[in-house]
Scaffold this motif. Structure first.
Motif, PDB file in Angstrom:
ATOM      1  N   ARG A 168      -6.578   0.288   3.285  1.00  0.00           N
ATOM      2  CA  ARG A 168      -6.059  -1.029   3.662  1.00  0.00           C
ATOM      3  C   ARG A 168      -5.775  -1.887   2.432  1.00  0.00           C
ATOM      4  NH1 ARG A 168      -6.401  -3.202   8.823  1.00  0.00           N
ATOM      5  NH2 ARG A 168      -7.358  -1.884  10.427  1.00  0.00           N
ATOM      6  N   SER A 169      -6.636  -1.759   1.417  1.00  0.00           N
ATOM      7  CA  SER A 169      -6.418  -2.552   0.200  1.00  0.00           C
ATOM      8  C   SER A 169      -5.119  -2.142  -0.494  1.00  0.00           C
ATOM      9  CB  SER A 169      -7.608  -2.412  -0.752  1.00  0.00           C
ATOM     10  OG  SER A 169      -7.656  -1.119  -1.345  1.00  0.00           O
ATOM     11  N   TYR A 170      -4.769  -0.850  -0.416  1.00  0.00           N
ATOM     12  CA  TYR A 170      -3.498  -0.401  -0.993  1.00  0.00           C
ATOM     13  C   TYR A 170      -2.327  -1.007  -0.223  1.00  0.00           C
ATOM     14  CZ  TYR A 170      -6.661   3.231  -2.833  1.00  0.00           C
ATOM     15  OH  TYR A 170      -7.709   3.899  -3.423  1.00  0.00           O
ATOM     16  N   GLU A 173      -1.674  -4.539  -1.226  1.00  0.00           N
ATOM     17  CA  GLU A 173      -0.938  -4.641  -2.491  1.00  0.00           C
ATOM     18  C   GLU A 173       0.557  -4.433  -2.285  1.00  0.00           C
ATOM     19  OE1 GLU A 173      -2.521  -2.968  -6.226  1.00  0.00           O
ATOM     20  OE2 GLU A 173      -4.187  -2.247  -5.005  1.00  0.00           O
ATOM     21  N   VAL A 174       0.902  -3.458  -1.455  1.00  0.00           N
ATOM     22  CA  VAL A 174       2.318  -3.195  -1.184  1.00  0.00           C
ATOM     23  C   VAL A 174       2.942  -4.390  -0.463  1.00  0.00           C
ATOM     24  CG1 VAL A 174       3.956  -1.650  -0.054  1.00  0.00           C
ATOM     25  CG2 VAL A 174       1.874  -0.716  -1.049  1.00  0.00           C
ATOM     26  N   SER A 175       2.228  -4.928   0.520  1.00  0.00           N
ATOM     27  CA  SER A 175       2.751  -6.066   1.279  1.00  0.00           C
ATOM     28  C   SER A 175       2.939  -7.288   0.388  1.00  0.00           C
ATOM     29  CB  SER A 175       1.785  -6.417   2.423  1.00  0.00           C
ATOM     30  OG  SER A 175       1.642  -5.340   3.315  1.00  0.00           O
ATOM     31  N   ALA A 176       2.013  -7.529  -0.524  1.00  0.00           N
ATOM     32  CA  ALA A 176       2.078  -8.704  -1.391  1.00  0.00           C
ATOM     33  C   ALA A 176       3.303  -8.690  -2.279  1.00  0.00           C
ATOM     34  CB  ALA A 176       0.804  -8.802  -2.235  1.00  0.00           C
ATOM     35  N   LEU A 195       6.968  -0.129   8.794  1.00  0.00           N
ATOM     36  CA  LEU A 195       6.960   1.287   9.179  1.00  0.00           C
ATOM     37  C   LEU A 195       5.730   1.998   8.622  1.00  0.00           C
ATOM     38  CD1 LEU A 195      10.747   2.115   8.575  1.00  0.00           C
ATOM     39  CD2 LEU A 195       9.580   1.973  10.790  1.00  0.00           C
ATOM     40  N   MET A 196       5.395   1.692   7.375  1.00  0.00           N
ATOM     41  CA  MET A 196       4.198   2.276   6.770  1.00  0.00           C
ATOM     42  C   MET A 196       2.940   1.849   7.520  1.00  0.00           C
ATOM     43  SD  MET A 196       4.862   1.921   2.677  1.00  0.00           S
ATOM     44  CE  MET A 196       6.128   2.867   1.818  1.00  0.00           C
ATOM     45  N   CYS A 197       2.899   0.586   7.890  1.00  0.00           N
ATOM     46  CA  CYS A 197       1.740   0.058   8.602  1.00  0.00           C
ATOM     47  C   CYS A 197       1.552   0.768   9.938  1.00  0.00           C
ATOM     48  CB  CYS A 197       1.912  -1.447   8.809  1.00  0.00           C
ATOM     49  SG  CYS A 197       0.476  -2.243   9.549  1.00  0.00           S
ATOM     50  N   ARG A 198       2.629   0.982  10.666  1.00  0.00           N
ATOM     51  CA  ARG A 198       2.535   1.664  11.950  1.00  0.00           C
ATOM     52  C   ARG A 198       2.071   3.108  11.779  1.00  0.00           C
ATOM     53  NH1 ARG A 198       6.918  -1.722  13.214  1.00  0.00           N
ATOM     54  NH2 ARG A 198       8.525  -0.218  12.627  1.00  0.00           N
ATOM     55  N   LYS A 199       2.572   3.759  10.743  1.00  0.00           N
ATOM     56  CA  LYS A 199       2.149   5.141  10.505  1.00  0.00           C
ATOM     57  C   LYS A 199       0.665   5.195  10.119  1.00  0.00           C
ATOM     58  CE  LYS A 199       3.332   9.365   7.949  1.00  0.00           C
ATOM     59  NZ  LYS A 199       3.362  10.204   9.170  1.00  0.00           N
ATOM     60  N   GLU A 286      19.651   4.898   2.304  1.00  0.00           N
ATOM     61  CA  GLU A 286      18.421   4.661   3.054  1.00  0.00           C
ATOM     62  C   GLU A 286      17.222   5.122   2.215  1.00  0.00           C
ATOM     63  OE1 GLU A 286      16.365   5.635   7.394  1.00  0.00           O
ATOM     64  OE2 GLU A 286      18.353   6.445   6.892  1.00  0.00           O
ATOM     65  N   VAL A 287      16.295   4.191   1.985  1.00  0.00           N
ATOM     66  CA  VAL A 287      15.098   4.506   1.191  1.00  0.00           C
ATOM     67  C   VAL A 287      14.214   5.484   1.963  1.00  0.00           C
ATOM     68  CG1 VAL A 287      13.001   3.579   0.130  1.00  0.00           C
ATOM     69  CG2 VAL A 287      15.155   2.282   0.021  1.00  0.00           C
ATOM     70  N   SER A 288      13.748   6.509   1.279  1.00  0.00           N
ATOM     71  CA  SER A 288      12.860   7.491   1.905  1.00  0.00           C
ATOM     72  C   SER A 288      11.424   6.943   1.882  1.00  0.00           C
ATOM     73  CB  SER A 288      12.937   8.829   1.161  1.00  0.00           C
ATOM     74  OG  SER A 288      12.078   9.774   1.751  1.00  0.00           O
ATOM     75  N   TRP A 289      11.136   6.069   2.845  1.00  0.00           N
ATOM     76  CA  TRP A 289       9.830   5.398   2.837  1.00  0.00           C
ATOM     77  C   TRP A 289       8.674   6.379   3.043  1.00  0.00           C
ATOM     78  CZ3 TRP A 289       6.602   5.634   7.021  1.00  0.00           C
ATOM     79  CH2 TRP A 289       7.165   6.001   8.246  1.00  0.00           C
ATOM     80  N   GLU A 290       8.941   7.495   3.713  1.00  0.00           N
ATOM     81  CA  GLU A 290       7.880   8.482   3.921  1.00  0.00           C
ATOM     82  C   GLU A 290       7.388   9.065   2.587  1.00  0.00           C
ATOM     83  OE1 GLU A 290      10.824   8.575   5.451  1.00  0.00           O
ATOM     84  OE2 GLU A 290      10.615   9.031   7.598  1.00  0.00           O
ATOM     85  N   TYR A 291       8.306   9.205   1.630  1.00  0.00           N
ATOM     86  CA  TYR A 291       7.923   9.700   0.306  1.00  0.00           C
ATOM     87  C   TYR A 291       6.979   8.710  -0.366  1.00  0.00           C
ATOM     88  CZ  TYR A 291       8.306  10.772  -4.693  1.00  0.00           C
ATOM     89  OH  TYR A 291       8.024  11.039  -6.019  1.00  0.00           O
ATOM     90  N   PHE A 292       7.328   7.436  -0.311  1.00  0.00           N
ATOM     91  CA  PHE A 292       6.474   6.416  -0.921  1.00  0.00           C
ATOM     92  C   PHE A 292       5.141   6.310  -0.176  1.00  0.00           C
ATOM     93  CE2 PHE A 292      10.671   5.197  -2.479  1.00  0.00           C
ATOM     94  CZ  PHE A 292      10.393   4.972  -3.826  1.00  0.00           C
ATOM     95  N   TYR A 293       5.191   6.486   1.128  1.00  0.00           N
ATOM     96  CA  TYR A 293       3.964   6.484   1.932  1.00  0.00           C
ATOM     97  C   TYR A 293       2.999   7.565   1.439  1.00  0.00           C
ATOM     98  CZ  TYR A 293       0.932   6.991   6.046  1.00  0.00           C
ATOM     99  OH  TYR A 293      -0.164   7.089   6.883  1.00  0.00           O
TER     100      TYR A 293
END
Length: 341
Positions: A168-170, A173-176, A195-199, A286-293
């Motif tokens: 959650r702390s990570y 940081e991403v949200s901030a 999307l990251m939060c839901r996953k 389109e950013v590959s958010w799954e990779y960053f996740y």
């Protein structure tokens, strides 16, 4: 003919696998051996003395060079002693199911020990054999839960919470970082964080990493709760073989909080800035958010490391540029319609 000295030499004497020690004084090797056998009610024939420190056997000639107050072990026929590591071997033999007598014996050895190295070895050993690893609930091991909120009823539940808190702390940081992204890209950045939060919610924030009851491929420990340091980011394993079982006792639980989930490709220096840039420069891609996740929250890019193996210098690693954006699929060319014959 026996060598005899005018001034008696003093020793601390114990018998093999006995914790009680006697102070013995004698002018010769034979006198000390005889007194030792008397104290421990052992036969003189076939018995011998050796140094507790390293197992060196005493002889009449060597007796004169042994310092006063040295610790000796009395052995009978067929017995051996390899130094104080033999004590450790004796305890390790009963390591998995230590009895109260074993723990008490270790405490007695420690109480009479003066050498710092042996004190540490015995203290570490006592700490380990005193663990109540198999216990899981608060009722089974109340000392383990000392200082924790009453809502935690079992060890696995607390350790899942501990892991979730880190993940959650990570996410925070991403949200901030949304506030640092340009106005045009901010909406897209917030969408990706959502999307990251839901996953993460669906994956229960990967809290299973610290749960010894989880499936083997979703935890970082053995079924008994042992964690091994995975070594610094730039090596394949831990050279020091650090390990810990936070399920064992309260002290281990607290010490485990100093272990790090270290990002191989650094979160703050690399992953988050690359994500920010990817959103700002996407130009229709389109950013590959799954990779960053995977880089931010999963064992794909996280290593569990002892604090001594956590290198805080720059890792010098970059995100894979080929995976930052999704591959664009080319639309199929429409085939011209054929005329009916």
């Amino acid at each position: 003919m026996f060598t005899v000295f005018r001034k008696p030499k003093t020793f601390k004497l114990r018998a093999l696998h006995r914790t009680k020690k006697f102070g013995v004084a004698g002018r010769s090797y034979q006198e000390v051996l005889r007194k030792g056998c008397f104290h421990f009610q052992l036969p003189v024939t076939g018995s011998r003395l050796c140094l507790y420190e390293d197992g060196t056997e005493l002889t009449g000639d060597y007796f004169s060079s042994v310092p006063d107050n040295s610790e000796l072990v009395l052995l009978t026929s067929g017995q051996t002693w390899q130094g104080y590591v033999s004590d450790i071997h004796h305890f390790l033999h009963a390591f998995h199911k230590p009895q109260a007598g074993l723990i008490q014996a270790a405490r007695q050895l420690l109480s009479g020990e003066q050498a710092p190295l042996r004190q540490k070895l015995l203290a570490d050993l006592l700490h380990t054999v005193s663990e109540n690893t198999e216990a899981e609930t608060r009722a089974e091991d109340p000392p383990w839960f000392e200082g924790l909120e009453s809502r935690f009823k079992n060890k696995s539940g607390y350790l899942r919470y501990s892991c979730e808190s880190r993940i959650r702390s990570y996410l925070r940081e991403v949200s901030a970082s949304a506030s640092t992204v340009g106005a045009e890209a901010q909406e897209e950045y917030v969408r990706i964080v959502g999307l990251m939060c839901r996953k993460l919610r669906a994956e229960q924030y990967h809290s299973s990493y610290f749960d010894r009851g989880a499936e083997a491929d979703s935890r970082l420990c053995t079924p008994e709760g042992w964690f091994s340091c995975q070594g610094p980011f730039d090596v394949d394993s831990c050279a020091s073989k650090h390990s810990i079982n936070p399920y064992g006792n309260r002290e281990s639980r607290i010490l485990f909080s100093t272990w790090n989930l270290d990002h191989i490709i650094e979160k703050r220096r690399t992953v988050i800035p690359t994500l920010e840039a990817a959103v700002a420069e996407r130009a229709g891609r389109e950013v590959s958010w799954e990779y960053f996740y995977s880089l931010l929250f999963t064992a794909h890019n996280l290593k569990l490391v002892h604090i001594a193996c956590h290198k805080k210098t720059s890792h010098g690693l970059s995100c894979d540029p080929r995976r930052i954006y999704r591959l664009q699929t080319k639309p199929k060319r429409r085939q011209p319609a054929r005329k009916c014959q």
